[in-house]
Structures are given as structure tokens and as C-alpha cells.
Design a protein around this motif. Structure first.
Motif, PDB file in Angstrom:
ATOM      1  N   ALA A  19       0.839  -1.207   0.000  1.00 24.57           N
ATOM      2  CA  ALA A  19       0.000   0.000   0.000  1.00 24.57           C
ATOM      3  C   ALA A  19       0.871   1.253   0.000  1.00 24.57           C
ATOM      4  O   ALA A  19       0.640   2.195  -0.764  1.00 24.57           O
ATOM      5  CB  ALA A  19      -0.929  -0.005   1.215  1.00 24.57           C
ATOM      6  N   LEU A  20       1.895   1.263   0.858  1.00 28.24           N
ATOM      7  CA  LEU A  20       2.790   2.414   0.917  1.00 28.24           C
ATOM      8  C   LEU A  20       3.496   2.636  -0.414  1.00 28.24           C
ATOM      9  O   LEU A  20       3.506   3.757  -0.944  1.00 28.24           O
ATOM     10  CB  LEU A  20       3.831   2.207   2.025  1.00 28.24           C
ATOM     11  CG  LEU A  20       4.978   3.220   2.070  1.00 28.24           C
ATOM     12  CD1 LEU A  20       4.460   4.607   2.405  1.00 28.24           C
ATOM     13  CD2 LEU A  20       6.055   2.788   3.054  1.00 28.24           C
ATOM     14  N   GLU A  21       4.079   1.572  -0.948  1.00 29.20           N
ATOM     15  CA  GLU A  21       4.878   1.719  -2.164  1.00 29.20           C
ATOM     16  C   GLU A  21       4.009   1.984  -3.394  1.00 29.20           C
ATOM     17  O   GLU A  21       4.520   2.446  -4.419  1.00 29.20           O
ATOM     18  CB  GLU A  21       5.739   0.469  -2.371  1.00 29.20           C
ATOM     19  CG  GLU A  21       6.675   0.153  -1.209  1.00 29.20           C
ATOM     20  CD  GLU A  21       7.592   1.308  -0.833  1.00 29.20           C
ATOM     21  OE1 GLU A  21       7.870   2.173  -1.696  1.00 29.20           O
ATOM     22  OE2 GLU A  21       8.032   1.352   0.333  1.00 29.20           O
ATOM     23  N   VAL A 186      11.790  -0.969   7.050  1.00 31.67           N
ATOM     24  CA  VAL A 186      10.618  -0.350   6.412  1.00 31.67           C
ATOM     25  C   VAL A 186      10.974   1.042   5.922  1.00 31.67           C
ATOM     26  O   VAL A 186      11.946   1.655   6.362  1.00 31.67           O
ATOM     27  CB  VAL A 186       9.399  -0.292   7.368  1.00 31.67           C
ATOM     28  CG1 VAL A 186       9.003  -1.679   7.816  1.00 31.67           C
ATOM     29  CG2 VAL A 186       9.679   0.595   8.565  1.00 31.67           C
ATOM     30  N   ASN A 187      10.158   1.546   5.015  1.00 33.90           N
ATOM     31  CA  ASN A 187      10.373   2.856   4.408  1.00 33.90           C
ATOM     32  C   ASN A 187       9.784   3.938   5.312  1.00 33.90           C
ATOM     33  O   ASN A 187       8.691   4.452   5.049  1.00 33.90           O
ATOM     34  CB  ASN A 187       9.739   2.867   3.012  1.00 33.90           C
ATOM     35  CG  ASN A 187       9.927   4.195   2.299  1.00 33.90           C
ATOM     36  OD1 ASN A 187      10.610   5.089   2.779  1.00 33.90           O
ATOM     37  ND2 ASN A 187       9.298   4.315   1.136  1.00 33.90           N
ATOM     38  N   MET A 188      10.481   4.261   6.389  1.00 34.02           N
ATOM     39  CA  MET A 188       9.971   5.244   7.341  1.00 34.02           C
ATOM     40  C   MET A 188       9.735   6.604   6.683  1.00 34.02           C
ATOM     41  O   MET A 188       8.721   7.259   6.946  1.00 34.02           O
ATOM     42  CB  MET A 188      10.930   5.377   8.516  1.00 34.02           C
ATOM     43  CG  MET A 188      11.040   4.142   9.395  1.00 34.02           C
ATOM     44  SD  MET A 188       9.543   3.815  10.364  1.00 34.02           S
ATOM     45  CE  MET A 188       9.640   5.107  11.600  1.00 34.02           C
ATOM     46  N   PHE A 192       6.360   9.038   6.568  1.00 33.53           N
ATOM     47  CA  PHE A 192       6.369  10.436   6.988  1.00 33.53           C
ATOM     48  C   PHE A 192       5.871  11.342   5.860  1.00 33.53           C
ATOM     49  O   PHE A 192       5.127  12.297   6.085  1.00 33.53           O
ATOM     50  CB  PHE A 192       7.783  10.856   7.398  1.00 33.53           C
ATOM     51  CG  PHE A 192       8.343  10.118   8.579  1.00 33.53           C
ATOM     52  CD1 PHE A 192       7.510   9.611   9.568  1.00 33.53           C
ATOM     53  CD2 PHE A 192       9.711   9.914   8.707  1.00 33.53           C
ATOM     54  CE1 PHE A 192       8.023   8.920  10.662  1.00 33.53           C
ATOM     55  CE2 PHE A 192      10.234   9.234   9.799  1.00 33.53           C
ATOM     56  CZ  PHE A 192       9.392   8.738  10.769  1.00 33.53           C
ATOM     57  N   GLU A 193       6.280  11.042   4.644  1.00 35.68           N
ATOM     58  CA  GLU A 193       5.887  11.880   3.495  1.00 35.68           C
ATOM     59  C   GLU A 193       4.379  11.836   3.267  1.00 35.68           C
ATOM     60  O   GLU A 193       3.743  12.861   3.021  1.00 35.68           O
ATOM     61  CB  GLU A 193       6.620  11.417   2.241  1.00 35.68           C
ATOM     62  CG  GLU A 193       6.309  12.257   1.007  1.00 35.68           C
ATOM     63  CD  GLU A 193       7.069  11.794  -0.218  1.00 35.68           C
ATOM     64  OE1 GLU A 193       6.725  12.256  -1.329  1.00 35.68           O
ATOM     65  OE2 GLU A 193       7.999  10.971  -0.078  1.00 35.68           O
ATOM     66  N   SER A 204       2.230  16.098  13.974  1.00 27.41           N
ATOM     67  CA  SER A 204       3.501  16.042  13.263  1.00 27.41           C
ATOM     68  C   SER A 204       3.355  15.112  12.072  1.00 27.41           C
ATOM     69  O   SER A 204       2.470  14.256  12.043  1.00 27.41           O
ATOM     70  CB  SER A 204       4.609  15.533  14.199  1.00 27.41           C
ATOM     71  OG  SER A 204       5.804  15.277  13.481  1.00 27.41           O
ATOM     72  N   LYS A 205       4.231  15.282  11.079  1.00 28.52           N
ATOM     73  CA  LYS A 205       4.277  14.331   9.966  1.00 28.52           C
ATOM     74  C   LYS A 205       5.396  13.316  10.164  1.00 28.52           C
ATOM     75  O   LYS A 205       5.700  12.534   9.264  1.00 28.52           O
ATOM     76  CB  LYS A 205       4.457  15.070   8.638  1.00 28.52           C
ATOM     77  CG  LYS A 205       3.228  15.880   8.232  1.00 28.52           C
ATOM     78  CD  LYS A 205       3.231  16.255   6.766  1.00 28.52           C
ATOM     79  CE  LYS A 205       2.931  15.061   5.886  1.00 28.52           C
ATOM     80  NZ  LYS A 205       2.740  15.425   4.457  1.00 28.52           N
ATOM     81  N   ARG A 206       6.000  13.339  11.349  1.00 24.56           N
ATOM     82  CA  ARG A 206       7.029  12.346  11.673  1.00 24.56           C
ATOM     83  C   ARG A 206       6.598  11.630  12.958  1.00 24.56           C
ATOM     84  O   ARG A 206       7.072  11.908  14.055  1.00 24.56           O
ATOM     85  CB  ARG A 206       8.406  13.005  11.816  1.00 24.56           C
ATOM     86  CG  ARG A 206       8.830  13.770  10.557  1.00 24.56           C
ATOM     87  CD  ARG A 206      10.258  14.257  10.641  1.00 24.56           C
ATOM     88  NE  ARG A 206      11.223  13.163  10.524  1.00 24.56           N
ATOM     89  CZ  ARG A 206      11.629  12.633   9.373  1.00 24.56           C
ATOM     90  NH1 ARG A 206      11.136  13.071   8.218  1.00 24.56           N
ATOM     91  NH2 ARG A 206      12.526  11.660   9.349  1.00 24.56           N
TER      92      ARG A 206
END
Length: 289
Positions: A19-21, A186-188, A192-193, A204-206
């Protein structure tokens, strides 16, 4: 966490979030439903490039089972010899329901374990198997017997629709004996993006997602937590939780903590101890569950 355990056992491990990728690939199915994620061809390439011996697929919710089965199909298409293991809340509760139906004399129809009827799925693991799933991986890779592993579910034979259901896995007495999640796998930055965190009002976005405890004493009929994590609330050591947060804060420049515990307020003493440490850490935090 199982990924971290397997790394400690010397395995080459990959965590992949389709889903993320594939977040930019969004398809509106109806006025309420959007499908998000990588295409079958993209998933096929990921599997081809990594060339896994064992693939674990987790489904937290039952509405994800079609996607899970589709990934299992792609795995077998790319590498038929790879073993596919299904895990998560959905299959844990499906197995529990199947076992109850088998033992119920009033059951009129032969119960079915539908997910395991899919021949692209070789094994399932039910319940709290942080240590047991790595044991299964070790056994499959080393070709040693696995039928003594608690939590394991498998067909009696490839053609069979009857199942071996291993012993119920025990509840971990000390959650702090577990390694911290393998966030390096994982693609942390991708998370965040996107910024699509559990809380709808993230500051926050982090954001760092953390679990301080497992289990819930309630008996809500719609919820899988008691079957998955048990009815007794078990806490990690406060120092261990604080260390995980501090390490992640330093490594990822975290701006907020979101606790994913089901009932973080069920044990007030532990919560107040955690609050004392959170005050020292100085980050905003919330409990979206």
C-alpha cells in the motif's frame, strides 16, 4: 518484531508494504471505497527481485483477505517452491471459530477453514507467535520437522481439507524480552511523506507508532484482540518503552508518538509511570485506539 528476531537468527529479511509503495495508485471502487496499492506486476517484480524462500502475509482485518490471497497467488506464480505463511488477527480468529465449530455437537454442517482451502497458502500462524514464527522459518529453511511449533496450522496433506492445528501459543510473560521493531527494514520516510497516521489529528508528519502493552479485559463481540493478544493486559517495562522512543526520536527526528495499545488505560499504575517518562522525553502523544 518477528523480523528483528529472524535478523538475530541470521536470516536475510525484507518487509514490504504494497500500500505504501503504491500509494499513488488509487482506484475509486464506489462512493465509499478506494483501492490503494501496487499492481500485480509491481508485486511480482518485488518477489522476483528478492527471491524469498518463505513469505509471510499478515491480514489484520477480514476485508484484506482477498488481497492477501492475491499476493499468495503471485508468490506461487513467481516461485512455486517458496512457502507462504498466513498470519494476523483474521486467520487467528478464523482458526478459533473453526475449532469451536468442530467441538460443538450442535454444528449441523461440516465447518470449513476457507483461507486454508487456498492451495497457494501452505501454513498459517495464529495468535502471539513472535518467537514461534521465526522457529517455523528456521524449520522450513533447514527442512526439519515443524509440527511441534505452537500456533501452527497446516493441511494434513496437499490434497486434504482437514487440518493439523498446533497447540495454542502461550502469552509472553515479559514483553520486554522481545527486540524492538525492525524499523530499519521499512520505508519510514515514505510513511512520513504521506502522513496518513492512525490519528486523524496528528500534530507532526514524523509520527512513531508504539505498543506499550498487549491484551484487553473486555469481551466486545466485534473485536479480535482477546483472541489475538489475550484478556490479561501485559505491559512492557517502562524503561524499555522509553528507550525505544528515545532511540527512534534520535534516528528519525520523531515529532509525535501514537500508542497503538488496545486499552492503554486499563492499568493506571503502568500508565502513570509511562507518563512520567513521556514528560521527560517531551513529545506530544495520543492514543488513537
Amino acid at each position: 518484531i518477528s523480523a528483528a528476531v529472524m535478523q538475530n537468527n541470521g536470516h536475510d529479511v525484507k518487509i514490504h508494504d504494497t500500500a505504501l509503495e503504491g500509494w499513488s495508485n488509487q482506484q475509486q471502487l464506489d462512493h465509499k471505497t478506494v483501492m490503494i496499492g501496487q499492481s500485480d506486476a509491481q508485486i511480482e517484480k518485488v518477489i522476483t527481485d528478492f527471491d524469498p524462500d518463505v513469505v509471510g502475509i499478515s491480514a489484520l482485518f477480514s476485508n484484506l483477505t482477498d488481497s492477501a490471497r492475491n499476493i499468495a497467488r503471485i508468490v506461487k506464480q513467481v516461485k512455486p517452491s517458496a512457502k507462504v505463511v498466513f498470519g494476523g488477527n483474521h486467520i487467528s480468529n478464523s482458526v478459533a471459530g473453526y475449532a469451536r465449530a468442530l467441538s460443538d455437537p450442535t454444528t449441523k454442517k461440516s465447518p470449513r477453514l476457507i483461507d486454508m482451502e487456498d492451495r497457494n497458502i501452505d501454513y498459517a500462524m495464529r495468535g502471539e507467535v513472535d518467537w514461534e514464527f521465526p522457529r517455523l522459518v528456521n524449520g522450513l529453511i533447514n527442512q526439519t520437522p515443524v509440527d511441534d511449533i505452537p500456533g501452527l496450522v497446516m493441511r494434513h496433506s496437499k490434497e486434504s481439507s482437514t487440518y493439523f492445528i498446533g497447540a495454542t501459543p502461550g502469552r509472553l510473560a515479559s514483553l520486554s524480552s522481545l527486540p524492538h521493531p525492525a524499523r530499519d527494514l521499512v520505508n519510514m520516510e515514505g510513511y512520513f511523506e504521506i502522513g496518513a497516521f492512525h490519528s486523524a489529528k496528528s500534530k507532526s508528519k514524523r509520527v512513531l507508532s508504539v505498543m506499550a502493552s498487549r491484551g484487553c479485559p473486555e469481551k466486545c463481540t466485534f473485536c479480535t484482540t482477546p483472541e489475538m493478544w489475550g484478556s490479561e493486559v501485559r505491559w512492557r517495562d517502562t524503561e524499555d518503552i522509553a528507550r525505544e522512543i528515545r532511540e527512534a526520536k534520535a534516528k528519525y527526528n520523531i515529532g509525535e508518538i501514537q500508542f497503538e495499545d488496545d486499552t492503554i488505560t486499563a492499568r493506571k499504575k503502568n500508565l502513570l509511570e509511562l507518563c512520567t517518562e513521556l514528560e521527560k522525553i517531551g513529545l506530544p502523544w495520543c492514543t488513537p485506539n
